[in-house]
Design an enzyme around this catalytic site. Structure first.
Site, short mmCIF file in Angstrom:
data_model
loop_
_atom_site.label_atom_id
_atom_site.label_comp_id
_atom_site.label_asym_id
_atom_site.label_seq_id
_atom_site.Cartn_x
_atom_site.Cartn_y
_atom_site.Cartn_z
N SER A 42 0.79 -1.23 0.00
CA SER A 42 0.00 0.00 0.00
C SER A 42 0.82 1.28 0.00
CB SER A 42 -0.94 0.00 1.20
OG SER A 42 -0.17 0.02 2.39
N HIS A 55 -5.66 -4.51 -2.01
CA HIS A 55 -5.33 -3.35 -2.86
C HIS A 55 -5.16 -3.72 -4.34
CE1 HIS A 55 -4.91 0.04 -0.15
NE2 HIS A 55 -4.24 -0.71 0.70
N LYS A 74 -12.73 -1.67 -0.29
CA LYS A 74 -11.91 -0.83 -1.16
C LYS A 74 -12.58 -0.75 -2.54
CE LYS A 74 -7.69 -1.06 1.52
NZ LYS A 74 -7.31 -2.19 2.38
C1 LIG Z 1 -7.32 -2.65 3.80
C2 LIG Z 1 -6.63 -3.94 3.96
C3 LIG Z 1 -7.10 -4.91 4.85
C4 LIG Z 1 -8.27 -4.65 5.77
O1 LIG Z 1 -9.46 -4.69 5.10
P1 LIG Z 1 -10.81 -4.38 5.90
O2 LIG Z 1 -11.86 -5.07 5.13
O3 LIG Z 1 -10.95 -2.90 5.93
O4 LIG Z 1 -10.63 -4.94 7.28
C5 LIG Z 1 -6.45 -6.12 4.89
N1 LIG Z 1 -5.38 -6.38 4.14
C6 LIG Z 1 -4.87 -5.46 3.30
C7 LIG Z 1 -3.68 -5.79 2.46
C8 LIG Z 1 -5.48 -4.20 3.19
O5 LIG Z 1 -4.97 -3.30 2.37
#
Ligand SMILES: *Cc1c(COP(=O)(O)O)cnc(C)c1O
Length: 396
Positions: free
Chosen positions: A183, A211, A242
């Site tokens: 990220s 992501h 996301k």
């Molecule tokens: C955002 C993210 C998460 C968490 O996701 P949520 O559904 O918001 O708990 C887990 N792993 C990665 C790689 C992320 O970028």
């Protein structure tokens, strides 16, 4: 008792503040979209949401949620296995499996829970978990809950991974664990090489596509599409928070026996509430939209390309990216904060990241591009970058 504890908390909070790490929340009074309004009334172009495909405020997604709310009510008041499973949940699991071309999928309240509940049911002290050093916090926590032997390799370092795999031959099962896209840089994990090493050293592969799904690959189907490694990844986790509508929810998808065992033993699944029907139906609609057309993904990719090209032409240094994340390198922590604050004054909402979120001396502004951005938004952002960049002597 509380008095002494309170003193401790006050000191901790002061230390966070003194280190410049205190996280303040900006209040937004509009839906999540390209143009947002803040509580003070000022408007900003938003370049820091994970709303990669613009589905967070998409009319069809909203309509699906409204329909589910009318037809199926608000909440489930149950975990899945007691009385919390509707047809909508199974439809969403099927949609996830179709999208990733896997055998089955299991939903969680968040990807944090998917990762938190993944390792402990599948592996024990006889096994090895081999994890990229930059993996998401939820993977780190999930691995901690499991008794397996832990190995860690430097970000995307295949030599170190190979070393871990050699040492881990002593264990019963080995699983290589990686984020699909990291990220802070936006780089995609070298999943083709990871799969080759997994074959050579007899290991399973798990990829967190939070992501990468909806973004990488010719139609956004994630790392398997990007690298052409369908059938070689045993477990994927991902989020509905996301690219896929941005509300809430996560999933694990992959081989059917793995998913079946998770349904029996994964603690965040067994002991936490079922997703609301509105989220399930809106999720199904989000995947339907992406099956019907590649338009949103194509627009998002074009936006990344256009933004990067203009920024590079203006003289900014950017990390290579294969995703919707563009890291504009500034190196200096203080500069990254001043730069981001000035950008907001110019109506562009971006965030500056510095140590310990990124390595020391690697401070940057992270820009996240979305299908929701129009070219005029991108032009405005670049113009603000150029103006502030000249002012702060980042470019000349
Ligand atoms: C955002 C993210 C998460 C968490 O996701 P949520 O559904 O918001 O708990 C887990 N792993 C990665 C790689 C992320 O970028």
């Amino acid at each position: 008792m509380y008095k002494t504890f309170q003193n401790y908390l006050t000191a901790e909070l002061a230390a966070i503040e003194a280190a410049g790490l205190y996280k303040k929340e900006r209040i937004i009074v509009t839906p999540q979209q390209a143009v947002i309004k803040l509580e003070g009334g000022e408007e900003a172009l938003n370049f820091c949401a994970n709303n990669y495909l613009g589905l967070s405020n998409h009319p069809r997604v909203i309509r699906a949620a409204q329909e589910a709310m009318e037809e199926r009510g608000y909440g489930m008041s149950s975990v899945r296995f007691i009385c919390g499973t509707q047809d909508l949940h199974r439809e969403l699991e099927a949609a996830v499996s179709r999208y990733f071309r896997t055998e089955d999928a299991i939903l969680y309240a968040a990807c944090f829970d998917a990762n938190g509940g993944l390792f402990e049911p599948l592996f024990d002290e006889r096994d090895a978990i081999i994890s990229d050093a930059l993996n998401h916090a939820s993977i780190i926590d999930g691995v901690r809950l499991c008794k397996a032997q832990r190995y860690r390799y430097a970000n995307a370092d295949m030599e170190e991974l190979e070393g871990c795999l050699k040492t881990a031959q002593a264990q019963r099962f080995r699983v290589i664990v990686t984020d699909g896209v990291f990220s802070m840089d936006g780089n995609v994990a070298p999943v083709d090489k990871i799969c080759a090493l997994a074959e050579k050293y007899d290991a399973l592969v798990m990829v967190d596509e939070s992501h990468s799904a909806g973004v990488v690959g010719s139609t956004g189907r994630g790392v398997s599409e990007y690298f052409g490694v369908y059938g070689k990844i045993d477990i994927y986790t991902g989020t509905l928070g996301k690219a896929f509508g941005g509300a809430i929810g996560g999933f694990t998808t992959g081989r059917k026996e793995i998913i079946a065992l998770l349904r029996q033993r994964s603690r965040p699944y067994l002991f936490s509430n079922s997703l609301p029907p509105a989220v399930a139906k809106a999720g199904v609609e989000a995947f339907r939209l992406l099956e019907e057309s590649n338009e949103l993904h194509a627009r998002q990719q074009a936006n990344v390309w256009y933004f990067r090209q203009r920024m590079q032409a203006a003289g900014f240094e950017m990390k290579p990216t294969q995703s919707a994340i563009c890291a504009v390198m500034l190196y200096d922590a203080g500069l990254s904060q001043t730069f981001a604050a000035r950008m907001l004054e110019e109506g562009i909402y971006v965030v500056g990241f510095y140590y310990p979120v990124v390595p020391k001396g690697q401070a940057r502004i992270r820009v996240q591009l979305s299908a929701a951005h129009e070219q005029s938004h991108l032009d405005k952002a670049v113009e603000a970058f150029v103006k502030v960049g000249k002012e702060l002597k980042v470019i000349f």
